[in-house]
Scaffold this motif. Structure first.
Motif, PDB file in Angstrom:
ATOM      1  N   VAL A 202       0.791  -1.161  -0.082  1.00 27.35           N
ATOM      2  CA  VAL A 202      -0.020  -0.093   0.022  1.00 27.35           C
ATOM      3  C   VAL A 202       0.780   1.290  -0.059  1.00 27.35           C
ATOM      4  CG1 VAL A 202      -1.920   1.177   1.096  1.00 27.35           C
ATOM      5  CG2 VAL A 202      -1.635  -1.090   1.214  1.00 27.35           C
ATOM      6  N   GLY A 203       0.593   2.444  -0.869  1.00 32.56           N
ATOM      7  CA  GLY A 203       1.261   3.418  -0.787  1.00 32.56           C
ATOM      8  C   GLY A 203       1.208   4.148   0.616  1.00 32.56           C
ATOM      9  N   MET A 207      -2.104   4.262   3.559  1.00 28.58           N
ATOM     10  CA  MET A 207      -1.908   3.075   4.424  1.00 28.58           C
ATOM     11  C   MET A 207      -2.917   3.118   5.496  1.00 28.58           C
ATOM     12  SD  MET A 207      -0.554   0.415   5.300  1.00 28.58           S
ATOM     13  CE  MET A 207       1.040   0.191   4.535  1.00 28.58           C
ATOM     14  N   ARG A 208      -3.313   4.181   6.226  1.00 26.48           N
ATOM     15  CA  ARG A 208      -4.137   4.537   7.098  1.00 26.48           C
ATOM     16  C   ARG A 208      -5.526   4.188   6.678  1.00 26.48           C
ATOM     17  NH1 ARG A 208      -5.190   9.535  11.326  1.00 26.48           N
ATOM     18  NH2 ARG A 208      -6.930   8.641  12.426  1.00 26.48           N
ATOM     19  N   ARG A 209      -5.772   4.729   5.210  1.00 27.62           N
ATOM     20  CA  ARG A 209      -7.240   4.643   4.882  1.00 27.62           C
ATOM     21  C   ARG A 209      -7.301   3.076   4.358  1.00 27.62           C
ATOM     22  NH1 ARG A 209      -9.292   8.271  -0.407  1.00 27.62           N
ATOM     23  NH2 ARG A 209     -11.407   7.659  -0.175  1.00 27.62           N
ATOM     24  N   TYR A 210      -6.390   2.248   4.165  1.00 22.36           N
ATOM     25  CA  TYR A 210      -6.401   0.690   3.764  1.00 22.36           C
ATOM     26  C   TYR A 210      -6.737   0.260   5.283  1.00 22.36           C
ATOM     27  CZ  TYR A 210      -5.221  -3.882   2.462  1.00 22.36           C
ATOM     28  OH  TYR A 210      -5.110  -5.263   2.041  1.00 22.36           O
ATOM     29  N   LEU A 229     -12.539   2.666  -3.171  1.00 28.23           N
ATOM     30  CA  LEU A 229     -12.285   3.601  -2.334  1.00 28.23           C
ATOM     31  C   LEU A 229     -13.524   4.291  -1.939  1.00 28.23           C
ATOM     32  CD1 LEU A 229      -9.610   5.938  -4.405  1.00 28.23           C
ATOM     33  CD2 LEU A 229      -8.956   4.411  -2.669  1.00 28.23           C
ATOM     34  N   SER A 230     -13.876   3.937  -0.573  1.00 31.45           N
ATOM     35  CA  SER A 230     -15.085   4.438   0.069  1.00 31.45           C
ATOM     36  C   SER A 230     -15.108   5.695   0.590  1.00 31.45           C
ATOM     37  CB  SER A 230     -15.597   3.646   0.692  1.00 31.45           C
ATOM     38  OG  SER A 230     -14.711   3.244   1.932  1.00 31.45           O
ATOM     39  N   GLY A 231     -16.029   6.590   1.055  1.00 32.68           N
ATOM     40  CA  GLY A 231     -15.884   7.888   1.404  1.00 32.68           C
ATOM     41  C   GLY A 231     -15.026   8.815   0.972  1.00 32.68           C
ATOM     42  N   ALA A 232     -15.365   8.810  -0.378  1.00 31.34           N
ATOM     43  CA  ALA A 232     -14.636   9.828  -1.410  1.00 31.34           C
ATOM     44  C   ALA A 232     -14.325  11.033  -0.730  1.00 31.34           C
ATOM     45  CB  ALA A 232     -15.448   9.703  -2.805  1.00 31.34           C
TER      46      ALA A 232
END
Length: 307
Positions: A202-203, A207-210, A229-232
């Motif tokens: 993960v970039g 990382m936190r979003r993943y 990608l949720s919560g765009a």
């Protein structure tokens, strides 16, 4: 390559100071048709000039024919002259004692055994003066066909990035997929990479979003792969890109042998505040003492939203 290893052990056992050792890339080497390739050759434990010369040959049936040399300009077989003249086949010196045979566009017919030889500059003939490696060039079957994402997403919605990839499966060749985004004039940002070892990378900025579940990978039927990608957020807008790469495992490291990059499409994210329209309706004429009623209408522009 067994002969080369045996010579290394022999030189170590008898304590010969100068036991010439010629080595090439460990094979068999798998490469893809139409892609560039290189084969490295090194020589060590030699006497004579520091800069050594190299000859490359290739098997044709039971015989080897001349490919290219660092010493002789007219070394090449006439059947290869056009490819050498155009630069499709060349030799590049990496160091005094190392070169690379390079092919710009590999052909299926390039599949063969390649031999790297070094002319003797030693006072005593010892060691090995050539080494062989097998090259196999496989057909180019990699197809990358991403689906275009919905171009406009409202803040808080989801962006689905579907990348379709197909290829002919072959033992020893592995696939990786990378989803990236380019925002304006900034550099390409990698969101997530799957493979080539079945792992996920993960970039740093994602990382936190993943880990929070805001970005997830949905593996399909072996052909279709989704990154969601949720919560765009408005910062998510940009040009999304899917990259497929093929790899082999050589000398304990991953070696990339093919890459195909495809643009998926541009996505814009509309902030919630920008999609709202607020109107206050007051068309009443009142007399003194009457009640004033104010009507406030709130509407949103119709945009595609993925749930």
């Amino acid at each position: 390559m067994g002969k080369t290893r045996a010579l290394i052990l022999l030189c170590a056992a008898v304590g010969i100071c100068h036991c010439r050792l010629v080595t090439v890339s460990t094979g068999p080497l798998l490469r893809v048709e139409g892609q560039p390739l290189s084969i490295r050759c090194d020589v060590s434990e030699y006497e004579g000039p520091r800069e050594q010369d190299f000859d490359w040959k290739v098997s044709r049936g039971t015989q080897f024919i001349n490919v290219i040399s660092t010493f002789e300009d007219r070394f090449s077989d006439h059947s290869l002259e056009d490819r050498i003249r155009s630069g499709d086949i060349s030799v590049s010196r990496l160091a005094d004692n190392a070169v690379e045979l390079r092919i710009q566009e590999a052909q299926i017919s390039d599949s063969a055994i390649y031999r790297c030889s070094t002319p003797s500059t030693d006072s005593v003939f010892s060691g090995n003066y050539d080494a062989d490696v097998q090259l196999q060039v496989v057909p180019n079957s990699l197809i990358v066909a991403p689906d275009a994402p919905i171009p406009a997403v409202r803040e808080g919605g989801s962006i689905r990035l579907l990348c379709n990839v197909s290829r002919n499966f072959m033992e020893g060749i592995y696939l990786s997929l990378t989803w990236s985004v380019k925002k304006g004039s900034s550099l390409l940002e990698d969101l997530l990479t799957f493979g080539p070892d079945l792992g996920v990378t993960v970039g740093d900025d994602y990382m936190r979003r993943y880990t929070d579940g805001g970005m997830r990978l949905e593996m399909g039927n072996g052909v279709s792969h989704n990154l969601v990608l949720s919560g765009a957020m408005p910062d998510d807008q940009g040009m999304y890109i899917c990259t497929a790469r093929l790899w082999t495992r050589e000398q304990g490291a991953w070696n990339r042998i093919q890459e195909k990059i495809m643009e998926m499409g541009e996505v814009t994210v509309t902030p919630t505040a920008n999609s709202l329209s607020v109107q206050v309706q007051d068309d009443s004429t009142l007399s003194t003492g009457e009640t004033l009623l104010l009507t406030c209408s709130v509407s949103a522009e119709p945009l595609w939203i993925w749930r």
